[in-house]
Scaffold this motif. Sequence first.
Motif, PDB file in Angstrom:
ATOM      1  N   TYR A 161       0.848  -1.195   0.000  1.00 10.33           N
ATOM      2  CA  TYR A 161       0.000   0.000   0.000  1.00 10.33           C
ATOM      3  C   TYR A 161       0.877   1.236   0.000  1.00 10.33           C
ATOM      4  CZ  TYR A 161       0.854  -0.336   5.053  1.00 10.33           C
ATOM      5  OH  TYR A 161       1.442  -0.447   6.282  1.00 10.33           O
ATOM      6  N   ASN A 162       0.263   2.383  -0.248  1.00 12.94           N
ATOM      7  CA  ASN A 162       1.008   3.624  -0.429  1.00 12.94           C
ATOM      8  C   ASN A 162       0.942   4.480   0.829  1.00 12.94           C
ATOM      9  OD1 ASN A 162       2.313   5.869  -1.427  1.00 12.94           O
ATOM     10  ND2 ASN A 162       1.092   6.021  -3.294  1.00 12.94           N
ATOM     11  N   GLU A 163       2.111   4.717   1.448  1.00 14.03           N
ATOM     12  CA  GLU A 163       2.180   5.563   2.639  1.00 14.03           C
ATOM     13  C   GLU A 163       2.544   7.009   2.296  1.00 14.03           C
ATOM     14  OE1 GLU A 163       3.575   2.303   5.977  1.00 14.03           O
ATOM     15  OE2 GLU A 163       5.117   3.177   4.685  1.00 14.03           O
ATOM     16  N   ASP A 164       2.849   7.291   1.012  1.00 17.90           N
ATOM     17  CA  ASP A 164       3.136   8.670   0.588  1.00 17.90           C
ATOM     18  C   ASP A 164       1.841   9.481   0.530  1.00 17.90           C
ATOM     19  OD1 ASP A 164       5.733   7.877   0.239  1.00 17.90           O
ATOM     20  OD2 ASP A 164       5.780   8.156  -1.939  1.00 17.90           O
ATOM     21  N   LYS A 165       1.925  10.749   0.941  1.00 13.86           N
ATOM     22  CA  LYS A 165       0.802  11.680   0.821  1.00 13.86           C
ATOM     23  C   LYS A 165       1.349  13.030   0.375  1.00 13.86           C
ATOM     24  CE  LYS A 165      -1.801   8.501   2.672  1.00 13.86           C
ATOM     25  NZ  LYS A 165      -2.702   7.689   1.826  1.00 13.86           N
ATOM     26  N   TYR A 166       0.451  13.919  -0.040  1.00 19.65           N
ATOM     27  CA  TYR A 166       0.869  15.276  -0.406  1.00 19.65           C
ATOM     28  C   TYR A 166      -0.293  16.226  -0.263  1.00 19.65           C
ATOM     29  CZ  TYR A 166      -1.082  13.774  -4.951  1.00 19.65           C
ATOM     30  OH  TYR A 166      -1.886  13.278  -5.947  1.00 19.65           O
ATOM     31  N   SER A 167       0.019  17.515  -0.209  1.00 20.62           N
ATOM     32  CA  SER A 167      -1.024  18.539  -0.080  1.00 20.62           C
ATOM     33  C   SER A 167      -0.619  19.761  -0.886  1.00 20.62           C
ATOM     34  CB  SER A 167      -1.231  18.928   1.389  1.00 20.62           C
ATOM     35  OG  SER A 167      -0.066  19.554   1.905  1.00 20.62           O
ATOM     36  N   PHE A 223       1.424  30.449  -1.781  1.00 18.23           N
ATOM     37  CA  PHE A 223       1.222  29.111  -2.348  1.00 18.23           C
ATOM     38  C   PHE A 223       2.087  28.132  -1.567  1.00 18.23           C
ATOM     39  CE2 PHE A 223       2.946  25.750  -5.050  1.00 18.23           C
ATOM     40  CZ  PHE A 223       1.791  25.174  -5.558  1.00 18.23           C
ATOM     41  N   THR A 224       1.509  27.008  -1.173  1.00 21.31           N
ATOM     42  CA  THR A 224       2.286  26.012  -0.453  1.00 21.31           C
ATOM     43  C   THR A 224       1.939  24.608  -0.936  1.00 21.31           C
ATOM     44  OG1 THR A 224       2.833  25.073   1.717  1.00 21.31           O
ATOM     45  CG2 THR A 224       0.610  25.941   1.448  1.00 21.31           C
ATOM     46  N   THR A 225       2.962  23.786  -1.072  1.00 19.59           N
ATOM     47  CA  THR A 225       2.742  22.376  -1.367  1.00 19.59           C
ATOM     48  C   THR A 225       3.762  21.557  -0.589  1.00 19.59           C
ATOM     49  OG1 THR A 225       2.481  20.710  -3.113  1.00 19.59           O
ATOM     50  CG2 THR A 225       4.200  22.349  -3.443  1.00 19.59           C
ATOM     51  N   SER A 226       3.347  20.378  -0.159  1.00 19.84           N
ATOM     52  CA  SER A 226       4.178  19.515   0.685  1.00 19.84           C
ATOM     53  C   SER A 226       4.087  18.080   0.207  1.00 19.84           C
ATOM     54  CB  SER A 226       3.721  19.578   2.144  1.00 19.84           C
ATOM     55  OG  SER A 226       3.739  20.887   2.652  1.00 19.84           O
ATOM     56  N   ILE A 227       5.153  17.334   0.487  1.00 18.19           N
ATOM     57  CA  ILE A 227       5.185  15.917   0.182  1.00 18.19           C
ATOM     58  C   ILE A 227       5.585  15.178   1.458  1.00 18.19           C
ATOM     59  CG2 ILE A 227       7.606  15.859  -0.578  1.00 18.19           C
ATOM     60  CD1 ILE A 227       6.583  14.139  -2.975  1.00 18.19           C
ATOM     61  N   PHE A 228       4.878  14.091   1.759  1.00 15.24           N
ATOM     62  CA  PHE A 228       5.080  13.363   2.998  1.00 15.24           C
ATOM     63  C   PHE A 228       5.344  11.883   2.699  1.00 15.24           C
ATOM     64  CE2 PHE A 228       1.643  16.547   3.643  1.00 15.24           C
ATOM     65  CZ  PHE A 228       2.369  17.476   4.369  1.00 15.24           C
ATOM     66  N   ASP A 229       6.382  11.337   3.301  1.00 18.78           N
ATOM     67  CA  ASP A 229       6.744   9.937   3.113  1.00 18.78           C
ATOM     68  C   ASP A 229       6.564   9.219   4.441  1.00 18.78           C
ATOM     69  OD1 ASP A 229       7.830   7.482   2.560  1.00 18.78           O
ATOM     70  OD2 ASP A 229       9.656   8.237   1.633  1.00 18.78           O
ATOM     71  N   GLY A 230       5.449   8.513   4.589  1.00 15.61           N
ATOM     72  CA  GLY A 230       5.148   7.829   5.834  1.00 15.61           C
ATOM     73  C   GLY A 230       5.911   6.527   5.990  1.00 15.61           C
ATOM     74  N   HIS A 231       6.086   6.105   7.232  1.00 14.20           N
ATOM     75  CA  HIS A 231       6.671   4.793   7.520  1.00 14.20           C
ATOM     76  C   HIS A 231       6.012   4.246   8.792  1.00 14.20           C
ATOM     77  CE1 HIS A 231       9.454   7.947   9.136  1.00 14.20           C
ATOM     78  NE2 HIS A 231       9.297   7.246  10.271  1.00 14.20           N
ATOM     79  N   ASN A 237      -1.071   8.991  20.941  1.00 15.92           N
ATOM     80  CA  ASN A 237      -0.497   7.642  21.035  1.00 15.92           C
ATOM     81  C   ASN A 237      -0.331   6.966  19.675  1.00 15.92           C
ATOM     82  OD1 ASN A 237      -0.384   7.692  23.932  1.00 15.92           O
ATOM     83  ND2 ASN A 237      -2.597   7.342  23.949  1.00 15.92           N
ATOM     84  N   LYS A 238      -0.030   7.756  18.660  1.00 11.57           N
ATOM     85  CA  LYS A 238       0.223   7.190  17.338  1.00 11.57           C
ATOM     86  C   LYS A 238       1.704   6.810  17.231  1.00 11.57           C
ATOM     87  CE  LYS A 238      -3.992   8.231  16.062  1.00 11.57           C
ATOM     88  NZ  LYS A 238      -5.018   7.197  15.906  1.00 11.57           N
ATOM     89  N   LYS A 239       1.994   5.691  16.613  1.00 14.14           N
ATOM     90  CA  LYS A 239       3.363   5.181  16.607  1.00 14.14           C
ATOM     91  C   LYS A 239       4.052   5.268  15.247  1.00 14.14           C
ATOM     92  CE  LYS A 239       2.715   2.099  20.537  1.00 14.14           C
ATOM     93  NZ  LYS A 239       1.480   2.725  20.967  1.00 14.14           N
ATOM     94  N   SER A 240       3.350   5.659  14.215  1.00 10.17           N
ATOM     95  CA  SER A 240       3.976   5.771  12.893  1.00 10.17           C
ATOM     96  C   SER A 240       4.760   7.074  12.803  1.00 10.17           C
ATOM     97  CB  SER A 240       2.912   5.700  11.796  1.00 10.17           C
ATOM     98  OG  SER A 240       1.998   6.766  11.934  1.00 10.17           O
ATOM     99  N   GLY A 241       5.409   7.284  11.659  1.00 13.10           N
ATOM    100  CA  GLY A 241       6.169   8.504  11.459  1.00 13.10           C
ATOM    101  C   GLY A 241       6.119   8.943  10.012  1.00 13.10           C
ATOM    102  N   SER A 242       6.692  10.106   9.731  1.00  2.55           N
ATOM    103  CA  SER A 242       6.716  10.604   8.352  1.00  2.55           C
ATOM    104  C   SER A 242       7.795  11.660   8.202  1.00  2.55           C
ATOM    105  CB  SER A 242       5.365  11.210   7.967  1.00  2.55           C
ATOM    106  OG  SER A 242       5.393  11.708   6.633  1.00  2.55           O
TER     107      SER A 242
END
Length: 422
Positions: free
Chosen positions: A68-74, A98-106, A191-196
């Motif tokens: 599955y895909n953990e990458d997100k963007y806005s 103007f703002t844009t972001s890219i997020f790489d979850g793990h 209490n979330k344990k994931s990261g990005s």
Amino acid sequence: MKQIPKLKSIHQKRSLSDFVSFPIRNYNQQPNLNLSQDSIYKHAKLKIQLLKAPSHFGHSTSRVMRLYNEDKYSVNMIKLPIKLNDYGMTKIVQHDVFTTSIFDGHGGDECSTYLRNHLNEKVETIEPTKEGYMDLLKKYNDDIGGYWKRIYRKRSDLFNSIEPKETDMDDLKLRLNQAYLSLDYEFLSNNKKSGSTSTSIWLYNLDPRDDSNLYFENGVISKLIISQIGDTKAIICDKDGKAHSLNSIHHPTSDIESKRLNKFSANFATDSFGENRFMNFANTRSFGDVIAKSKGISAEPDITQYIIGDSTSIAKNNLTSKTIGGKGGDECFIVLVTDGVTENATDQEIVDLIKTHHNNRLGKPQDCSEEVIKYIEAIGGDDNATCLIIRLNKWGKWPMEDKTGRIREERLKAGISRQERR
């Protein structure tokens, strides 16, 4: 680590928008339309959703070989306070950014999804103050400890390094530091344990009085701010078609990161593949990752800034030294990519791939971002891959030279060969 108390999210009134308004230029006048000075059409604008503006913003993502895909963007238009000096008077105006972001979850996509949904809102609505910043550091010190006890002892020096100066047009150094730590703390408190990891750009017209002309138009000078956490990347293509990295990644191999963490921790190691690790992490900064937060896996952003845009206007205002590479502006585009892209292609390969796809097929930023992801899939990438492309004022006006075409051909042949052997 102590149990972090749960925080309630405070939602303030905001102007966060998914749309951009383009001034209508070179309007094709119809015989029955009055386009005189008093006409309602003279200042007409076209309102377009940012994710549906393929000629100006490209976005593509793929899970590639992962389940599955953990990458997100806005991407958003927001309002931020910018300092305006007008006739000897200084005042603060709310200016379009103007703002844009890219997020790489793990470790799951909870953190990357949380950032996609809340980062821009947090940056826009937070009130950056010394008291607010110090209060955040105290919460980290009291509730997380470890690395943050040393940070708390240095809190005055840290604040002085990010406090807005008299000559600054914006408060983004303090605003982004406070917003990032606040968002990170809120995520940990649930209490979330994931990261990005995360890379964001913030881009605005250097003239706060001009609310009609945007960063991609001729004659406009813009300020570009990049905020960085981890190993996602921002790359810009200059007027000569050359790639420039806009940020430094936060890996254990980084001199700055090793010095930052070696003072506190001895958790550096090499895994069975020869990769340098801090604890079990490939990145030394990230949002989330609660188990490593006390050891120094921090959401403190690295922030860099440049002047970009119209070269003639930049030269007239003596701003050439503040441009990327001192080249004086006229940049072509910005690319944001996750490490699923950069582990398989160099910065110049990514830039050349975008240029050649446009040259050969008149590709728009949307078409070009899709081509980057198809290339990564074809050469045998195995991690989630995401590519965002932001059109700048010299889009399509780069030299025709393709510096890495032969390299890409060899990569494609090798990738096809591997797939045939599976």
